[in-house]
Design an enzyme around this catalytic site. Structure first.
Site, PDB file in Angstrom:
ATOM      1  N   ASP A  13       0.815  -1.227   0.000  1.00  0.00           N
ATOM      2  CA  ASP A  13       0.000   0.000   0.000  1.00  0.00           C
ATOM      3  C   ASP A  13       0.843   1.270   0.000  1.00  0.00           C
ATOM      4  O   ASP A  13       0.455   2.289   0.564  1.00  0.00           O
ATOM      5  CB  ASP A  13      -0.976   0.015   1.196  1.00  0.00           C
ATOM      6  CG  ASP A  13      -1.790  -1.257   1.267  1.00  0.00           C
ATOM      7  OD1 ASP A  13      -2.283  -1.679   0.219  1.00  0.00           O
ATOM      8  OD2 ASP A  13      -1.915  -1.834   2.371  1.00  0.00           O
ATOM      9  N   LYS A  16       2.142   2.011  -5.149  1.00  0.00           N
ATOM     10  CA  LYS A  16       2.822   1.497  -6.363  1.00  0.00           C
ATOM     11  C   LYS A  16       1.924   1.619  -7.589  1.00  0.00           C
ATOM     12  O   LYS A  16       2.394   1.882  -8.679  1.00  0.00           O
ATOM     13  CB  LYS A  16       3.212   0.017  -6.178  1.00  0.00           C
ATOM     14  CG  LYS A  16       4.227  -0.211  -5.077  1.00  0.00           C
ATOM     15  CD  LYS A  16       4.529  -1.678  -4.931  1.00  0.00           C
ATOM     16  CE  LYS A  16       3.341  -2.488  -4.435  1.00  0.00           C
ATOM     17  NZ  LYS A  16       2.875  -2.177  -3.078  1.00  0.00           N
ATOM     18  N   GLY A  40      -4.319  -4.766  -3.975  1.00  0.00           N
ATOM     19  CA  GLY A  40      -5.330  -3.795  -4.386  1.00  0.00           C
ATOM     20  C   GLY A  40      -4.628  -2.512  -4.759  1.00  0.00           C
ATOM     21  O   GLY A  40      -3.972  -1.907  -3.919  1.00  0.00           O
ATOM     22  N   HIS A  41      -4.691  -2.148  -6.029  1.00  0.00           N
ATOM     23  CA  HIS A  41      -4.027  -0.934  -6.480  1.00  0.00           C
ATOM     24  C   HIS A  41      -5.077   0.119  -6.836  1.00  0.00           C
ATOM     25  O   HIS A  41      -5.864  -0.081  -7.737  1.00  0.00           O
ATOM     26  CB  HIS A  41      -3.125  -1.242  -7.682  1.00  0.00           C
ATOM     27  CG  HIS A  41      -1.944  -2.097  -7.312  1.00  0.00           C
ATOM     28  ND1 HIS A  41      -1.251  -2.858  -8.215  1.00  0.00           N
ATOM     29  CD2 HIS A  41      -1.340  -2.308  -6.122  1.00  0.00           C
ATOM     30  CE1 HIS A  41      -0.268  -3.491  -7.585  1.00  0.00           C
ATOM     31  NE2 HIS A  41      -0.302  -3.179  -6.312  1.00  0.00           N
ATOM     32  N   GLN A 223       2.145  -5.997  -2.988  1.00  0.00           N
ATOM     33  CA  GLN A 223       2.546  -6.062  -1.570  1.00  0.00           C
ATOM     34  C   GLN A 223       3.881  -5.323  -1.359  1.00  0.00           C
ATOM     35  O   GLN A 223       4.200  -4.453  -2.141  1.00  0.00           O
ATOM     36  CB  GLN A 223       2.632  -7.511  -1.081  1.00  0.00           C
ATOM     37  CG  GLN A 223       1.281  -8.207  -0.943  1.00  0.00           C
ATOM     38  CD  GLN A 223       0.802  -8.891  -2.202  1.00  0.00           C
ATOM     39  OE1 GLN A 223       1.597  -9.487  -2.914  1.00  0.00           O
ATOM     40  NE2 GLN A 223      -0.475  -8.817  -2.488  1.00  0.00           N
TER      41      GLN A 223
HETATM   42  P1  IMP Z   1      -2.412 -12.887   2.171  1.00  0.00           P
HETATM   43  O1  IMP Z   1      -1.464 -12.371   1.142  1.00  0.00           O
HETATM   44  O2  IMP Z   1      -3.855 -12.649   1.837  1.00  0.00           O
HETATM   45  O3  IMP Z   1      -2.124 -14.329   2.517  1.00  0.00           O
HETATM   46  O4  IMP Z   1      -2.159 -12.071   3.538  1.00  0.00           O
HETATM   47  C1  IMP Z   1      -0.936 -12.126   4.247  1.00  0.00           C
HETATM   48  C2  IMP Z   1      -0.571 -10.774   4.822  1.00  0.00           C
HETATM   49  O5  IMP Z   1      -0.258  -9.867   3.782  1.00  0.00           O
HETATM   50  C3  IMP Z   1      -1.702 -10.108   5.608  1.00  0.00           C
HETATM   51  O6  IMP Z   1      -1.138  -9.344   6.659  1.00  0.00           O
HETATM   52  C4  IMP Z   1      -2.342  -9.186   4.582  1.00  0.00           C
HETATM   53  O7  IMP Z   1      -3.031  -8.106   5.171  1.00  0.00           O
HETATM   54  C5  IMP Z   1      -1.104  -8.724   3.844  1.00  0.00           C
HETATM   55  N1  IMP Z   1      -1.373  -8.300   2.462  1.00  0.00           N
HETATM   56  C6  IMP Z   1      -1.610  -9.089   1.399  1.00  0.00           C
HETATM   57  N2  IMP Z   1      -1.766  -8.348   0.286  1.00  0.00           N
HETATM   58  C7  IMP Z   1      -1.613  -7.070   0.646  1.00  0.00           C
HETATM   59  C8  IMP Z   1      -1.617  -5.838  -0.078  1.00  0.00           C
HETATM   60  O8  IMP Z   1      -1.786  -5.774  -1.307  1.00  0.00           O
HETATM   61  N3  IMP Z   1      -1.404  -4.710   0.665  1.00  0.00           N
HETATM   62  C9  IMP Z   1      -1.182  -4.754   2.007  1.00  0.00           C
HETATM   63  N4  IMP Z   1      -1.146  -5.876   2.712  1.00  0.00           N
HETATM   64  C10 IMP Z   1      -1.362  -7.036   2.047  1.00  0.00           C
END
Ligand code: IMP
Length: 428
Positions: A13, A16, A40-41, A223
């Site tokens: 977040d 990017k 999520g972009h 991420q």
């Molecule tokens: P997962 O990727 O859904 O398995 O989540 C694992 C961790 O990564 C959690 O803490 C999520 O909140 C975090 N996370 C996954 N994708 C994003 C993203 O695009 N932005 C921020 N945090 C993310």
């Protein structure tokens, strides 16, 4: 220079999507290399907001080739709704290319993500529950289903039959869940296959040929560094490699072709989900920044945890990614809050340090050492049209970040819209 990786230097977040969108105008191709619809972009163009989870943000600029490469896990339902959503708003999606080697996210992945999170209780990771972790587990245990399988009905049915029996047994015996019916999953996914087929192409030669012929290629990370499965705050991480090296593995390009690595840094820090966060603000200041910066998850709507900028983490991220330049975002969010702080070191049970600790448990025991800096006002930043016209306090903050991280800031985002981006130096 032609091949540029855009990587998150915090917990995701960082903005990017906005940076990729801004640079897309001058790029020929944008490549997404890892993650799935957990990402999520959010991009704002001409006052219109777009939320993308799988398609690279470059799709919003006409004429660009947008690649979803091998390393991504694809939820076909999400991808199709993104394609339809963009088309209905007048965007041409014919530049989309999907790798046949990318893995397919199946309904049992989503269900398992939910069940596993519930079972973890107080130790939950705080995943996005989009099934991304379980999809990568299947990929590495070699029971995944790839886009190539989905495109071949016989292969898809053969693989699904075996995997579904195993998943249903797991869901029923361990979680008391009903599981999924073969016929229903088949019908649904073969329908998805028909919709996605026009976009499937071997993306490895497409990307390599673009790089070889000197085209401008952006590799868009999802991420951030501290959510990386190898370099993040394990186990509170995602299941892929958002770091710059992940671009090579996920897209199928050699490390020697990457010319630059642009580190995306938000002017403060945010984190969604559990895990250590030394500069976290649990007070009124945290809430103020959260509300002003609209810091609620693009994918889940969860309020993000907020903290001051952490230069110790950024230095570590710069090293892990081989960062060559920085893009600092959301400078406008920090306006109007008075004095701002940057964490320059940690007070630990074993003394004060400027080094990033080796383990997440050590990180959890760190107390930030802050440097205070003069803040800036909303109206000062809103009227700035170049770096030179920014208030002195903003320019000091930027210089201090450069000093602490050891890299030049080349882009500065001072508002939500694409037009509120200041370019200090050419990125390509
Ligand atoms: P997962 O990727 O859904 O398995 O989540 C694992 C961790 O990564 C959690 O803490 C999520 O909140 C975090 N996370 C996954 N994708 C994003 C993203 O695009 N932005 C921020 N945090 C993310």
């Amino acid at each position: 220079m032609a091949a540029v990786v855009i990587v998150g230097m915090q917990f995701g977040d960082e903005g990017k999507g906005k940076i990729t969108d801004y640079l897309s105008e001058r790029a020929d191709m944008v490549v997404r290399y890892q993650g799935g619809s957990n990402a999520g972009h959010t991009v704002v163009v001409g006052g219109e907001e777009y939320r993308l989870h799988l398609i690279p943000s470059g799709i919003l600029t006409p004429g660009k080739i947008c690649v979803i490469a091998n390393g991504v896990v694809i939820d076909p339902a999400v991808l199709i709704s993104e394609i339809d959503g963009l088309a209905s708003r007048g965007h041409d999606v014919s530049g989309l290319r999907i790798s046949p080697a990318a893995h397919v996210l199946m309904p049992y992945h989503r269900r398992l993500d939910e069940m596993e999170e519930e079972a973890r209780g107080a130790n939950r990771i705080g995943t996005t529950r989009r099934g991304v972790g379980p999809a990568y587990v299947d990929k590495y245990s070699r029971s995944g289903i790839r886009i190539a399988d989905l495109m071949d009905e016989a292969s898809f049915k053969r693989r699904l039959e075996v995997v579904l029996e195993e998943k249903n047994t797991l869901l029923r015996r361990l979680y008391g869940d009903d599981g999924f019916r073969f016929g229903e999953v088949c019908e649904q996914y073969l329908g998805y296959a028909r919709r996605l087929r026009p976009y499937v192409a071997d993306t490895v030669p497409i990307v390599n040929e673009a790089v070889r012929s000197g085209k401008r290629v952006l590799f868009e990370g999802a991420q951030g560094t501290f959510l990386d499965v190898d370099h993040g705050t394990y186990p509170y991480v995602t299941s892929s490699s958002p770091t710059a090296g992940g671009a090579c593995v996920g897209a199928g390009v050699g490390p020697t072709v990457i010319d630059k690595v642009l580190g995306a840094v938000k002017a403060y820090t945010s984190r969604v989900g559990s895990g250590p966060f030394p500069t976290e603000l649990t007070d009124e200041m945290g809430s103020r920044i959260r509300d002003k910066g609209k810091e609620y998850g693009t994918t889940t709507g969860r309020p993000r945890r907020i903290g001051w900028l952490d230069a110790v983490m950024l230095r570590r991220a710069a090293v892990v990614n081989g960062v060559t330049a920085l893009a600092v975002t959301k400078m406008d969010t920090l306006a109007g809050i008075g004095t701002v702080k940057i964490c320059t070191g940690y007070r630990t049970p074993w003394g004060t340090t400027t080094d990033f600790p080796a383990t997440p448990d050590d990180l959890a025991s760190c107390e930030p050492v802050y440097e205070e800096m003069e803040g800036w006002r909303d109206e000062e930043i809103a009227s700035a049209s170049s770096f030179e016209t920014l208030p002195t306090a903003v320019r000091r903050y930027v210089s201090r970040v450069e000093e602490l991280v050891g890299a030049r800031v080349v882009l500065l985002s001072v508002g939500r819209d694409r037009s509120r981006t200041l370019c200090l130096e050419d990125v390509f």
